[in-house]
Scaffold this motif. Structure first.
Motif, PDB file in Angstrom:
ATOM      1  N   SER A   3      13.955  45.861 -24.200  1.00  0.00           N
ATOM      2  CA  SER A   3      15.410  45.844 -24.067  1.00  0.00           C
ATOM      3  C   SER A   3      15.896  44.409 -23.989  1.00  0.00           C
ATOM      4  CB  SER A   3      15.828  46.597 -22.798  1.00  0.00           C
ATOM      5  OG  SER A   3      17.220  46.467 -22.562  1.00  0.00           O
ATOM      6  N   VAL A   5      19.461  42.148 -23.257  1.00  0.00           N
ATOM      7  CA  VAL A   5      20.827  42.235 -22.746  1.00  0.00           C
ATOM      8  C   VAL A   5      21.444  40.843 -22.742  1.00  0.00           C
ATOM      9  CG1 VAL A   5      22.303  42.874 -20.815  1.00  0.00           C
ATOM     10  CG2 VAL A   5      20.248  44.226 -21.318  1.00  0.00           C
ATOM     11  N   THR A  93      30.783  38.306 -32.696  1.00  0.00           N
ATOM     12  CA  THR A  93      29.908  38.937 -31.718  1.00  0.00           C
ATOM     13  C   THR A  93      28.521  38.347 -31.913  1.00  0.00           C
ATOM     14  OG1 THR A  93      31.198  40.974 -31.748  1.00  0.00           O
ATOM     15  CG2 THR A  93      28.961  41.095 -30.853  1.00  0.00           C
ATOM     16  N   TYR A  95      24.479  38.273 -31.022  1.00  0.00           N
ATOM     17  CA  TYR A  95      23.388  39.148 -30.655  1.00  0.00           C
ATOM     18  C   TYR A  95      22.109  38.330 -30.470  1.00  0.00           C
ATOM     19  CZ  TYR A  95      26.463  42.716 -32.698  1.00  0.00           C
ATOM     20  OH  TYR A  95      27.524  43.536 -33.007  1.00  0.00           O
ATOM     21  N   SER A 115      17.200  44.107 -30.843  1.00  0.00           N
ATOM     22  CA  SER A 115      18.376  43.290 -30.609  1.00  0.00           C
ATOM     23  C   SER A 115      19.202  43.902 -29.489  1.00  0.00           C
ATOM     24  CB  SER A 115      19.217  43.145 -31.882  1.00  0.00           C
ATOM     25  OG  SER A 115      19.668  44.405 -32.324  1.00  0.00           O
ATOM     26  N   GLY A 116      20.073  43.065 -28.912  1.00  0.00           N
ATOM     27  CA  GLY A 116      20.927  43.536 -27.834  1.00  0.00           C
ATOM     28  C   GLY A 116      22.204  44.168 -28.336  1.00  0.00           C
ATOM     29  N   GLN A 117      23.087  44.458 -27.418  1.00  0.00           N
ATOM     30  CA  GLN A 117      24.357  45.106 -27.752  1.00  0.00           C
ATOM     31  C   GLN A 117      25.407  44.098 -28.208  1.00  0.00           C
ATOM     32  OE1 GLN A 117      25.009  48.494 -27.748  1.00  0.00           O
ATOM     33  NE2 GLN A 117      22.789  48.542 -27.567  1.00  0.00           N
ATOM     34  N   THR A 119      27.500  40.130 -27.431  1.00  0.00           N
ATOM     35  CA  THR A 119      28.506  39.590 -26.525  1.00  0.00           C
ATOM     36  C   THR A 119      29.550  38.859 -27.368  1.00  0.00           C
ATOM     37  OG1 THR A 119      28.851  38.269 -24.519  1.00  0.00           O
ATOM     38  CG2 THR A 119      27.226  37.437 -26.087  1.00  0.00           C
TER      39      THR A 119
END
Length: 125
Positions: A3, A5, A93, A95, A115-117, A119
């Motif tokens: 994961s 983040v 955005t 990532y 990959s993350g969600q 920011t």
């Protein structure tokens, strides 16, 4: 299970700075590529910075070279992106990602297994 983040995004004015962080949890074995890519509305995804989990070699896209710095802290399992002298065209955005699924680590790829969600970074003029 791996994961990622991201944190640290926000809104700044032109010329400002932000530092993005990416906390990686789970186990990834061996030497692998990790990096940051970005995507703005209506634009293609762009790999902006990358490095391997071992060693100091880095890659930067021409658009961010000299302004952004990628780094990692293996003890904290964290990847960073220091962004200085931000421009409105950096709005996107962002990532963080790890383990390539295509391409090579120093070629600006954005094709990663994990990959993350994302920011959001917004730079106003």
């Amino acid at each position: 299970q791996v994961s990622l983040v991201e944190s640290g995004g926000g809104s700044v004015q032109t010329g400002g700075s932000l530092r993005l962080s990416c906390a990686v949890s789970g186990v990834i074995y061996g030497d692998y590529c990790m990096g940051w890519f970005r995507q703005a509305p209506g634009k293609k995804r762009e790999g902006v910075a990358s490095m391997r989990s071992v060693g100091d070699r880095t890659y930067y896209s021409d658009a961010v070279k000299g302004r952004f710095t990628i780094s990692r802290d293996n003890a904290k399992s964290t990847l960073y992106l220091q962004m200085n002298t931000l421009k409105p065209e950096d709005t996107a955005t962002y990532y963080c990602a790890a383990v390539l699924s295509d391409g090579t680590c120093y070629s600006g790829t954005w094709a990663y297994e994990y990959s993350g969600q994302g920011t959001q970074v917004t730079v106003s003029s």
